[in-house]
Scaffold this motif. Structure first.
Motif, PDB file in Angstrom:
ATOM      1  N   PHE A 106       0.814  -1.206   0.000  1.00 61.72           N
ATOM      2  CA  PHE A 106       0.000   0.000   0.000  1.00 61.72           C
ATOM      3  C   PHE A 106       0.853   1.264   0.000  1.00 61.72           C
ATOM      4  CE2 PHE A 106      -2.896  -3.211   1.138  1.00 61.72           C
ATOM      5  CZ  PHE A 106      -4.158  -2.751   0.851  1.00 61.72           C
ATOM      6  N   ASP A 112       0.739   3.879   1.982  1.00 59.34           N
ATOM      7  CA  ASP A 112       1.213   4.315   3.291  1.00 59.34           C
ATOM      8  C   ASP A 112       1.553   3.083   4.136  1.00 59.34           C
ATOM      9  OD1 ASP A 112       1.668   5.350   5.738  1.00 59.34           O
ATOM     10  OD2 ASP A 112      -0.190   6.530   5.853  1.00 59.34           O
ATOM     11  N   ASN A 160       2.180   2.765   7.078  1.00 56.94           N
ATOM     12  CA  ASN A 160       1.516   2.776   8.388  1.00 56.94           C
ATOM     13  C   ASN A 160       0.223   1.971   8.370  1.00 56.94           C
ATOM     14  OD1 ASN A 160       3.170   4.424  10.051  1.00 56.94           O
ATOM     15  ND2 ASN A 160       2.596   6.121   8.717  1.00 56.94           N
ATOM     16  N   ASP A 161      -0.433   1.950   7.199  1.00 57.76           N
ATOM     17  CA  ASP A 161      -1.691   1.224   7.104  1.00 57.76           C
ATOM     18  C   ASP A 161      -1.452  -0.268   7.097  1.00 57.76           C
ATOM     19  OD1 ASP A 161      -2.815   3.639   6.862  1.00 57.76           O
ATOM     20  OD2 ASP A 161      -3.058   3.552   4.696  1.00 57.76           O
ATOM     21  N   GLN A 162      -0.229  -0.645   6.748  1.00 54.75           N
ATOM     22  CA  GLN A 162      -0.008  -2.043   6.460  1.00 54.75           C
ATOM     23  C   GLN A 162       0.607  -2.799   7.619  1.00 54.75           C
ATOM     24  OE1 GLN A 162       1.823  -2.411   2.695  1.00 54.75           O
ATOM     25  NE2 GLN A 162       1.689  -4.619   2.770  1.00 54.75           N
ATOM     26  N   LEU A 163       1.205  -2.067   8.546  1.00 46.16           N
ATOM     27  CA  LEU A 163       1.900  -2.726   9.643  1.00 46.16           C
ATOM     28  C   LEU A 163       1.038  -2.603  10.875  1.00 46.16           C
ATOM     29  CD1 LEU A 163       5.340  -1.221   8.766  1.00 46.16           C
ATOM     30  CD2 LEU A 163       4.469  -3.463   8.180  1.00 46.16           C
ATOM     31  N   PHE A 164       0.497  -3.730  11.334  1.00 49.76           N
ATOM     32  CA  PHE A 164      -0.463  -3.608  12.436  1.00 49.76           C
ATOM     33  C   PHE A 164      -0.213  -4.592  13.550  1.00 49.76           C
ATOM     34  CE2 PHE A 164      -2.236  -5.486   8.572  1.00 49.76           C
ATOM     35  CZ  PHE A 164      -2.223  -6.804   8.953  1.00 49.76           C
ATOM     36  N   TYR A 221       5.649   0.493  14.551  1.00 50.98           N
ATOM     37  CA  TYR A 221       5.353   1.932  14.575  1.00 50.98           C
ATOM     38  C   TYR A 221       6.510   2.736  15.143  1.00 50.98           C
ATOM     39  CZ  TYR A 221       3.648  -0.364  18.708  1.00 50.98           C
ATOM     40  OH  TYR A 221       3.550  -1.196  19.773  1.00 50.98           O
TER      41      TYR A 221
END
Ligand SMILES: Nc1ncnc2c1ncn2[C@@H]1O[C@H](COP(=O)(O)OP(=O)(O)O)[C@@H](O)[C@H]1O
Ligand SMILES: [Mg+2]
Lengths: 257, 270
Positions: A86, A88, A90-94, A138
Motif C-alpha cells: 500500500f 502508506d 503505516n496502514d499495512q503494519l499492524f 510503529y
C-alpha cells in the motif's frame, strides 16, 4: 499460465462522496509483464490498484485476475495471488512486532510453522531488514517501515505484485536495493510511482493515467520521452531523458535499457 | 515529545513485557485466560462489605508479578491511570450508606466506607489480574486464546480491532497535535472552535485509517480468526497451573483462611 493475467475492462469508480476517481479504464497485462503506472497526484493510481486486490469493487466494468473475476466470492483466491504494497506503510503494519507482521500473511495462508519462519527470515533478508525483526513497527523510520511492508507482502509469495509508490521515502541505497529486488521478481508486477527513472529501468511498459482515464499505454521508452503527453498529464520528463543540466545536450529520448 | 506521544510509549509497554521469557510466559495462553477468569469471578463474588476476605487474593497478582518479571512500577502506573474511574464509582458510598457496621475501639466505621474500601480493593485486584495477563501473554495471544476457548468470533475480532484502533487513534492524534503546535506558535489558548475541529478531524481520520488498515489485513488473507506465530500446546504444567489457581481461589472463597489463621494464631499464643 493464464494465472497471472490482469484484465481491466471499462472500469469506473466514484468514491462515496461522489468524487469520480476512475472513468472508463481498460487494459490487459500479460503474465510476467512489468508495467509502470504513472500520473499526477489524484489521477486515480491508488484507486485503480485497490481494485486489483478487491479492496474496492467496480461500479461499472470488470476486473479479472487470472481465471477469476474480482468479486466477493473469489476474494480468497484473488488475495492469494495478488500481493499489494500500500501507499502508506503505516496502514499495512499492524502487529506488535515486525516479525509477527511479516508472518501475518503466511499464517493466514495456514502454512506450517517452519515454513512460516523460513518465509519471514527470507523476505526480511531480501529487504535487508532482518535486524528489525523484534522491533515494534510503529517505532521504525519511514524507510524502514517501507522495507518491512514490502517484506510482509513478499512473504506471501504472490503471483502478481502490486506496489503503490514503493520508492517514496527510501534513501538512495534502499531505493537501489529495492529496484534490484524487484528486477529479480519475475512474476507480473504493476508499479505506481512518481519515480519515473525507476519505471524506466524496471518496466518495459507504462500506462499514464490522467484524471481517471488512460492518457497513454505503450512502451516505456516512447511514453516517457513524449514531453507533450507528460506535460498534459501533469508530469515531467524523467531526469535521465532530460537534457544534460551542464551542456544542455539531450540524449535524444533514447534511454539506455 | 508531546504527552500524547509519550502515551503511545506507555501503551506498548505491555506488549514489550509480553515478549519476555518466564515460567508464566511459557504457559499456554488459554491456561492464563482461564485462571484470570476464575480469579475475576472469585473477586466479584465477595459481599460488598467483605474486606478481610479479599486480602488473601493479593497473593495471586504478587506471585504473577514476581515470577512473570513484570516491574511493579509499570503495574502501578497503569493502575494509577485507571484509578480515577474506580474512585468515581465508589466515592458516593460513604455519603449514602452511613450506618455503622463495624466498631474498632472507639471508631465506628460506616457501611459506606467499608463498601468504598471494598470497591477500591476489588478494582486493584481485577485490574492487576487483567494487566498481568496481558503483560505475560500479549494482547493478540489473549484474543487468540479466547477464540480457541470458544469465545464468539465477533467478540475476539472486536477486541483485536479495538486494540488496533487505540494505536491508530493515538498515532493520528499525536500527528495532528504536532501539526497544530507547529503552526500555532505556542499562541496561548487554543479556542474551543479549533479543538472541536481537531477532534472531529481526528475521528474522521482515525476512521479512514481504520478502514485502510482493515483493507490491508484482508489483502493479506485475514479471515477474522486471530492467529499467532507460535501455536502453543496444552501441557501438564498448564493443567497444574489452572488446578493450583482454582484450589487457591476455592480456599480463599470458601475456606475462610483469614479466620482459620486468626484462630490458629490465637490457639498457638494462648
Ligand atoms: N477515500 C476517498 N474518498 C473520497 N475521494 C477520494 C478518496 N481517496 C481518493 N479520493 C479522490 O479520488 C481521486 C483519485 O485518488 P487516488 O487514486 O488516491 O490518486 P493517486 O493515487 O493517483 O494520487 C482524487 O481526486 C482523490 O481526491
Ligand atoms: Mg496514490
Amino acid at each position: 499460465m493464464s494465472h497471472h493475467i490482469v484484465e481491466v475492462k471499462d472500469l469506473e469508480y466514484s468514491y462515496p462522496d461522489r468524487t469520480p476517481a476512475l472513468r472508463g479504464v481498460s487494459f490487459r497485462i500479460e503474465h510476467g509483464e512489468a508495467v509502470g503506472l504513472v500520473g499526477a497526484n489524484g489521477a486515480g493510481k491508488s484507486t485503480l490498484l485497490l481494485h486489483l486486490n478487491g479492496c474496492l469493487f467496480p461500479e461499472r466494468g470488470t476486473v479479472r485476475i487470472g481465471d477469476y473475476p474480482v468479486t466477493r466470492q473469489t476474494l480468497p483466491q484473488i488475495r492469494r495471488s495478488v500481493g499489494t504494497v500500500f501507499q502508506d506503510p503505516n496502514d499495512q503494519l499492524f502487529m506488535p512486532t515486525v516479525e509477527e507482521d511479516v508472518a501475518f500473511g503466511p499464517i493466514n495462508l495456514q502454512l506450517p510453522p517452519e515454513e512460516v519462519e523460513q518465509r519471514v527470515v527470507r523476505s526480511l533478508e531480501s529487504t535487508n531488514s532482518l535486524h528489525l525483526r523484534q522491533r515494534p513497527p510503529y517505532r521504525l523510520s519511514g524507510g524502514e517501515k517501507r522495507s518491512v511492508a514490502i517484506a510482509a507482502v513478499l512473504a506471501m509469495s504472490p503471483d502478481i505484485l502490486v506496489m503503490d509508490e514503493p520508492t517514496s521515502g527510501l534513501d538512495p541505497r534502499a531505493r537501489r536495493r529495492l529496484m534490484d529486488l524487484l528486477a529479480g521478481f519475475t512474476h507480473t508486477k504493476i508499479i505506481a510511482s512518481h519515480d519515473l527513472d525507476m519505471i524506466l529501468s524496471l518496466c518495459p511498459r507504462t500506462i499514464v493515467l490522467h484524471q481517471g482515464t488512460i492518457a497513454a499505454d505503450g512502451p516505456t521508452a516512447a511514453v516517457l520521452a513524449d514531453q507533450d503527453l507528460l506535460l498534459r498529464s501533469g508530469l515531467e520528463l524523467p531526469l535521465r531523458v532530460q537534457g544534460c543540466p551542464i551542456c544542455g545536450r539531450s540524449c535524444g529520448g533514447h534511454p539506455r535499457p | 515529545m508531546t504527552r500524547i506521544e509519550a502515551g503511545i510509549g506507555d501503551l506498548d509497554t505491555l506488549d514489550r513485557l509480553a515478549a519476555q521469557d518466564s515460567p508464566i510466559h511459557r504457559l499456554d495462553p488459554r491456561a492464563k485466560v482461564i485462571a484470570t477468569a476464575l480469579f475475576l469471578l472469585t473477586v466479584v463474588s465477595f459481599s460488598k462489605y467483605d474486606i478481610a476476605g479479599l486480602t488473601p487474593l493479593f497473593l495471586y497478582p504478587a506471585v504473577l508479578l514476581t515470577v512473570g518479571l513484570v516491574p511493579v512500577r509499570v503495574l502501578l502506573r497503569y493502575l494509577l491511570i485507571a484509578c480515577p474511574f474506580a474512585l468515581l464509582v465508589g466515592v458516593f458510598n460513604p455519603l449514602l450508606d452511613r450506618e455503622i457496621v463495624v466498631r474498632w475501639g472507639g471508631l465506628g466505621i460506616s457501611g459506606g466506607w467499608l463498601s468504598f474500601g471494598s470497591i477500591v480493593l476489588r478494582f486493584l485486584l481485577t485490574a492487576s489480574a487483567v494487566l498481568l495477563l496481558l503483560a505475560c501473554t500479549g494482547y493478540v495471544a489473549v484474543c487468540a486464546a479466547l477464540g480457541r476457548l470458544g469465545a464468539p468470533h465477533l467478540l475476539t475480532m472486536q477486541f483485536l480491532m479495538l486494540y488496533r484502533f487505540i494505536f491508530i487513534l493515538t498515532d493520528e492524534g499525536s500527528r495532528m497535535v504536532r501539526a497544530h503546535g507547529l503552526r500555532s506558535f505556542g499562541a496561548g489558548r487554543t479556542t474551543i472552535r479549533v479543538w472541536g475541529s481537531l477532534a472531529g478531524h481526528l475521528l474522521l481520520r482515525a476512521y479512514d485509517r481504520g478502514l485502510r488498515v482493515h483493507a490491508a489485513m484482508l489483502a493479506r488473507g485475514f479471515d477474522g480468526t486471530p492467529r499467532t506465530l507460535r501455536v502453543s500446546r496444552w501441557s501438564l504444567t498448564d493443567t497444574a497451573f489452572v488446578l493450583g489457581c482454582g484450589l487457591f481461589l476455592a480456599l480463599v472463597r470458601f475456606g475462610d483462611p483469614v479466620d482459620r489463621l486468626g484462630s490458629w494464631c490465637v490457639g498457638v499464643f494462648r
